[in-house]
Design an enzyme around this catalytic site. Structure first.
Site, PDB file in Angstrom:
ATOM      1  N   PRO A 231       7.645  -6.353  -7.965  1.00 37.85           N
ATOM      2  CA  PRO A 231       7.922  -5.655  -6.707  1.00 37.85           C
ATOM      3  C   PRO A 231       6.758  -5.788  -5.737  1.00 37.85           C
ATOM      4  O   PRO A 231       5.612  -5.533  -6.108  1.00 37.85           O
ATOM      5  CB  PRO A 231       8.121  -4.198  -7.148  1.00 37.85           C
ATOM      6  CG  PRO A 231       7.410  -4.094  -8.457  1.00 37.85           C
ATOM      7  CD  PRO A 231       7.503  -5.430  -9.103  1.00 37.85           C
TER       8      PRO A 231
ATOM      9  N   TYR B 160       0.390   6.080  -7.272  1.00 35.32           N
ATOM     10  CA  TYR B 160       1.503   6.815  -6.691  1.00 35.32           C
ATOM     11  C   TYR B 160       1.860   8.002  -7.602  1.00 35.32           C
ATOM     12  O   TYR B 160       1.173   8.271  -8.587  1.00 35.32           O
ATOM     13  CB  TYR B 160       2.671   5.867  -6.421  1.00 35.32           C
ATOM     14  CG  TYR B 160       2.271   4.777  -5.445  1.00 35.32           C
ATOM     15  CD1 TYR B 160       1.758   5.102  -4.186  1.00 35.32           C
ATOM     16  CD2 TYR B 160       2.351   3.429  -5.791  1.00 35.32           C
ATOM     17  CE1 TYR B 160       1.357   4.116  -3.296  1.00 35.32           C
ATOM     18  CE2 TYR B 160       1.945   2.436  -4.906  1.00 35.32           C
ATOM     19  CZ  TYR B 160       1.453   2.778  -3.658  1.00 35.32           C
ATOM     20  OH  TYR B 160       1.035   1.810  -2.787  1.00 35.32           O
TER      21      TYR B 160
ATOM     22  N   LEU C 151      -2.901 -12.476 -10.732  1.00 32.75           N
ATOM     23  CA  LEU C 151      -3.480 -13.796 -10.489  1.00 32.75           C
ATOM     24  C   LEU C 151      -3.070 -14.810 -11.549  1.00 32.75           C
ATOM     25  O   LEU C 151      -3.891 -15.533 -12.111  1.00 32.75           O
ATOM     26  CB  LEU C 151      -4.999 -13.706 -10.368  1.00 32.75           C
ATOM     27  CG  LEU C 151      -5.531 -13.037  -9.089  1.00 32.75           C
ATOM     28  CD1 LEU C 151      -7.047 -13.119  -9.035  1.00 32.75           C
ATOM     29  CD2 LEU C 151      -4.931 -13.663  -7.842  1.00 32.75           C
TER      30      LEU C 151
ATOM     31  N   ARG D 145       1.799 -13.115  -5.505  1.00 30.01           N
ATOM     32  CA  ARG D 145       1.350 -13.918  -4.364  1.00 30.01           C
ATOM     33  C   ARG D 145       1.818 -15.361  -4.455  1.00 30.01           C
ATOM     34  O   ARG D 145       2.139 -15.986  -3.443  1.00 30.01           O
ATOM     35  CB  ARG D 145      -0.177 -13.861  -4.263  1.00 30.01           C
ATOM     36  CG  ARG D 145      -0.728 -12.497  -3.872  1.00 30.01           C
ATOM     37  CD  ARG D 145      -2.249 -12.478  -3.930  1.00 30.01           C
ATOM     38  NE  ARG D 145      -2.793 -11.206  -3.479  1.00 30.01           N
ATOM     39  CZ  ARG D 145      -2.957 -10.143  -4.251  1.00 30.01           C
ATOM     40  NH1 ARG D 145      -2.580 -10.183  -5.518  1.00 30.01           N
ATOM     41  NH2 ARG D 145      -3.462  -9.022  -3.773  1.00 30.01           N
TER      42      ARG D 145
END
Length: 359
Positions: free
Chosen positions: A23, A186, A306, A329
């Protein structure tokens, strides 16, 4: 064939390969009006591109279970039926490409009501569609964030039900998997960590009390989510604090408890709950946390952080460090990464007929 491109089955859902998309918030939904929080053309194009590129599982970005649960006014939500209806276009297309669709259900807690990252990400007030954040304790994330309102027990129970209601809508919207967001500072992560949870009632203090809210959310979601469909939980395995934070040992202990409560896979990330910490970022830097959970508990895991090249991803799965890898990414840079990796490693992914020239 590389293990990276072998199918993976949880309950009765089979994911065609182990290359998954985590997500990643797009901060692109309408902040007000009848379509507040609903996905639109941007979200469709974003997720559709990764599905046609061969991604086995796509986890739709953090989707709020209530308006005040959004990270920003521009986040997706699943607190009404209009939003659920809008998601069907996305889940239908992903299914047609052979990609399994998942959605991450979230509440931002004290990190709510901020601007979009490319606008600086600072907290916003009512003049910019903002609101007062909520949290386990009246402790601000950092000096730039407001002090949140401490949740009452009645409000805690209300949020548990909001997670369950959002899960019902996720099923109606066509999702095959639900992920509960318990990471990155969160709300659920805030309850788990003694760094952010200073309560003295049944939801604070001891490890058992700090994990109570998370397990209540899991139980409520599992009760409404079909037995044949998997439930994921995303966790920050460490706060990266030497003392007074959530630790890798806590994560291993909690993983076993989550598994006993019906969670089928732990999506292992780190950090986000403490500002100003130093994180040793590097290729695959979070994989060891996932590997430890997999080695010491019965919980399947997905690794993230990564992971960028095909050989690296393949070794993580082949070595048994994780059951799948989540590429963030890299999939933003290259939506067809799975197809290119399959070509490099001698694996196979489904290619749309319209793209036959690329085979």
């Amino acid at each position: 064939m590389s293990a990276l491109f072998e199918p993976y089955t949880l309950r009765e859902v089979t994911i065609p390969n182990r290359v998954w998309m985590p997500p990643m918030c797009q901060y692109s939904a309408a902040p007000e009006g009848p379509l507040t929080g609903a996905p639109h053309d941007w979200h469709f194009a974003h997720y559709a591109a990764r599905a046609t590129g061969g991604t086995g599982l796509i986890v739709v970005e953090a989707t709020a279970v209530s308006p005040e649960g959004r990270i920003s006014p521009y986040d997706l939500g699943l607190w009404n039926d209009t939003q659920a209806e809008a998601f069907r276009r996305i889940t239908g297309f992903l299914a047609a490409q052979g990609t399994v669709s998942a959605i991450q259900l979230a509440h931002a807690g004290r990190k709510a009501s901020t601007d979009r990252p490319w606008k600086g990400g600072a907290p916003v007030g009512s003049e910019a569609h903002g609101w007062q954040p909520l949290a386990p304790s009246p402790v601000a994330f950092d000096d730039s964030h407001p002090v949140p309102d401490e949740l009452t027990v009645d409000r805690i129970r209300e949020i548990v039900e909001q997670f369950a209601a959002a899960a019902r809508r996720a099923l109606d919207a066509g999702f095959e998997i639900v992920e509960i967001h318990g990471a990155h500072g969160y709300l659920i992560n805030e309850f788990l960590s003694p760094h952010s949870n200073h309560r003295t009632d049944a939801y604070g203090g001891s490890y058992e009390n700090r994990t109570r809210f998370a397990l209540e959310v899991v139980d409520a979601v599992r009760a409404v989510w079909p037995d044949d469909k998997p439930l994921f939980f995303r966790i920050s395995a460490t706060d990266w604090l030497e003392e007074s934070g959530w630790s890798p040992d806590d994560t291993v202990r909690f993983a076993g408890e989550l598994h006993a409560h019906g969670v089928d896979l732990l999506d292992v990330s780190t950090g986000g709950n403490a500002s100003g910490v130093r994180i040793p970022v590097g290729p695959g830097y979070q994989v060891p946390f996932a590997a430890r959970v997999r080695a010491e508990t019965p919980m399947p895991v997905a690794a993230v952080g990564l992971i960028t090249d095909a050989e690296q991803a393949a070794k993580i799965v082949a070595n048994g460090e994780a059951d799948a890898v989540l590429l963030g990414r890299e999939l933003l840079r290259n939506p067809s990464w799975p197809r290119l990796a399959a070509r490099e490693l001698g694996g196979e992914v489904r290619v749309p007929k319209q793209y036959h020239r690329s085979v």
